[in-house]
Design an enzyme around this catalytic site. Sequence first.
Site, PDB file in Angstrom:
ATOM      1  N   ASP A   1      29.726  43.144  41.617  1.00  0.00           N
ATOM      2  CA  ASP A   1      30.916  42.924  42.442  1.00  0.00           C
ATOM      3  C   ASP A   1      30.487  43.154  43.887  1.00  0.00           C
ATOM      4  O   ASP A   1      30.298  44.284  44.318  1.00  0.00           O
ATOM      5  CB  ASP A   1      32.015  43.902  42.037  1.00  0.00           C
ATOM      6  CG  ASP A   1      33.217  43.876  42.983  1.00  0.00           C
ATOM      7  OD1 ASP A   1      33.326  42.933  43.792  1.00  0.00           O
ATOM      8  OD2 ASP A   1      34.044  44.815  42.914  1.00  0.00           O
TER       9      ASP A   1
ATOM     10  N   LYS B   1      31.640  39.957  54.238  1.00  0.00           N
ATOM     11  CA  LYS B   1      32.288  39.039  53.298  1.00  0.00           C
ATOM     12  C   LYS B   1      33.367  38.214  53.996  1.00  0.00           C
ATOM     13  O   LYS B   1      33.748  37.147  53.516  1.00  0.00           O
ATOM     14  CB  LYS B   1      32.885  39.844  52.140  1.00  0.00           C
ATOM     15  CG  LYS B   1      33.298  39.032  50.926  1.00  0.00           C
ATOM     16  CD  LYS B   1      33.653  39.961  49.779  1.00  0.00           C
ATOM     17  CE  LYS B   1      34.196  39.226  48.583  1.00  0.00           C
ATOM     18  NZ  LYS B   1      34.479  40.137  47.458  1.00  0.00           N
TER      19      LYS B   1
ATOM     20  N   GLU C   1      37.066  37.311  40.709  1.00  0.00           N
ATOM     21  CA  GLU C   1      37.207  38.761  40.555  1.00  0.00           C
ATOM     22  C   GLU C   1      38.330  39.170  39.594  1.00  0.00           C
ATOM     23  O   GLU C   1      38.115  40.011  38.710  1.00  0.00           O
ATOM     24  CB  GLU C   1      37.379  39.404  41.933  1.00  0.00           C
ATOM     25  CG  GLU C   1      36.087  39.369  42.744  1.00  0.00           C
ATOM     26  CD  GLU C   1      36.266  39.643  44.223  1.00  0.00           C
ATOM     27  OE1 GLU C   1      37.409  39.951  44.628  1.00  0.00           O
ATOM     28  OE2 GLU C   1      35.281  39.551  44.977  1.00  0.00           O
TER      29      GLU C   1
ATOM     30  N   ASP D   1      44.773  42.016  42.259  1.00  0.00           N
ATOM     31  CA  ASP D   1      43.533  42.549  42.840  1.00  0.00           C
ATOM     32  C   ASP D   1      43.672  42.573  44.362  1.00  0.00           C
ATOM     33  O   ASP D   1      43.620  41.527  45.017  1.00  0.00           O
ATOM     34  CB  ASP D   1      42.360  41.665  42.411  1.00  0.00           C
ATOM     35  CG  ASP D   1      41.013  42.142  42.957  1.00  0.00           C
ATOM     36  OD1 ASP D   1      40.994  43.131  43.716  1.00  0.00           O
ATOM     37  OD2 ASP D   1      39.985  41.527  42.626  1.00  0.00           O
TER      38      ASP D   1
END
Length: 604
Positions: A8, A69, A173, A197
Amino acid sequence: MSGFIGIDLGTTYSCIAIYRDGHVEVIANYQGHRTTPSLVAFTSTERLVGDEAQQINGIDFKNIVFDVKRLIGRNFNDIEVQSNLRYWPFKVIERNGKPFIQVEYKNEIKDFMPEEISAMILSKLKDYAQDYLGEEVKDVVITVPAYFNDAQRRATVDASRIAGLNVLQIINEPTAAALAYGLNKTIKGEENILVVDVGGGTTDVSLLSINNGTFTVKATAGDTRLGGEDLTNRLVDYFVEEFKRKYDRDISTNSRSLNRLRKLCERAKCILSSSFYASVEIEHLFDGIDLYSGITRAQFEELNSDYFEKILEPIERVLSDTDLDKSDIDEIVLVGGSTRIPKIQQLVTSYFDGKKLNKTVNPDEAVACGAAIQSANISGDQSESIKNINLQDVISLSLGVDNRGTTVDTIIKRNTHIPAEGKDIRITCRDGQTVIRFKVLQGERELVKDNTVLGEVVLEGITSAPRGETKVELTYKVDINGIIHVSAVELGTGLSREITISNNELSQEEIEHLINEAEMYREEDRKAKERIQSMNKLDDYARQLLKRLNNEKDRYKIKIEDENKLRNIITATIEWIFDHHDASKEEYDEKRNELLNLASSLFK
């Protein structure tokens, strides 16, 4: 390899897990932590990643890179990049329309692509796994936000390749989190699972059904501009305004002050998840003025009320896309560190009329664990707990083609199961036309300008004919990684052109160059580690000798005049170490050998 690896790669923290012997385990880093900060720090002597980078302060704060990211796979002019520039202490520059991170490393200015920084984090995770397992790690499943577009997915694959990893599959994810939730769980009949999430940089919601080991994603929605970092940024703005109001000083003009404030705001945000008040106190924050302040949970919730309300939007969207009612949801699973915030839990519970939230999975580790499960699954592992798992994911954004450069014709709709294929027939719009162009688009808007242009297909040499007579069949294919391949064929002649969308993808030559650079940095890191170890050995030995001189049992073994001589040399050595933290390994080793030989000759 003795296990199957899942990673992850998060905005703020990353995690690596392994599936073996029928269960998943998270691999801790060298500090014993189960998640690693997604940070890279550059200093005058070395490069640091993760927890080590987090300890860097002082003059190097501008060379600590985080939130990468939020840059990967984007253009420099992207609103996400531009809106975050003022919060980052590091410098982001534009090169060929792409964002590059500029730092000072070993007293030189260096420019890095986001993929390179991500590769450094992945390499560190890879090191943790290799040291833990005692063997090379190569094949992995890596997760991305469900709402990552094609360019962001490709850039993540590129980062993995630079780190020396082979990506078996990219999975979303929330889908990975659902796999972690479903492992070893006895489910009777079909169960609808809603995964919410909320991470550091993104929010994803996926609605899945689980039935006899088959995980079917029915719909997914999200926001790549909504996460815990945005809540932190809102706190930063709040205290900048408070300081300006009280002292008529603008902290935002000083990146050092802003960086110090940001760290305290991040801490305050975390404290407010378990307390009703968090103090924010910083001495000499700006122009010698101290900040003594704080914020209540109620203030924090009011400050971010618009963000909190936005978290419900993707939930509403997936229910609408699947024609399901709130009452059809059997379990609501929360993942991502930001779901610890009480307000988020309260909003989700209230939306589902008081339904209890499922907190059986660790929100920080579930995604990596699910990736490891999928790694084992697609590699053919026959463990009892996963041998019947079948994962069916979806494409999160619609794919289309431009209609005369203005409007969009959809070819594959969002939430179509992948792998997927869609076709469309296009015709020429001018007499005698011999070239036809198509813009490949991703998004949900009606107009070309409001969607992401992934690339362009150009078919040259088509049959010259009156307008509308020459026809071209356009085919879109989406593979299991959510990556897009496009082909165009002239009907009748077979003239064709096939492309894999690569407007952001690095060439093989560029990848190999970056792999070599990454290896060079790894070698530099190894040498830096050895240099620090030599410095510590010298410091430890000098202090051991000093302790020996102060020990009554050992003092009689050396003459008084020699004791004074040795004590002075030891003191001088410790001072030398303090003043020469950038000395070479050879210098430290030479000093230690000199001290060792001297001590051996003086002690009887």
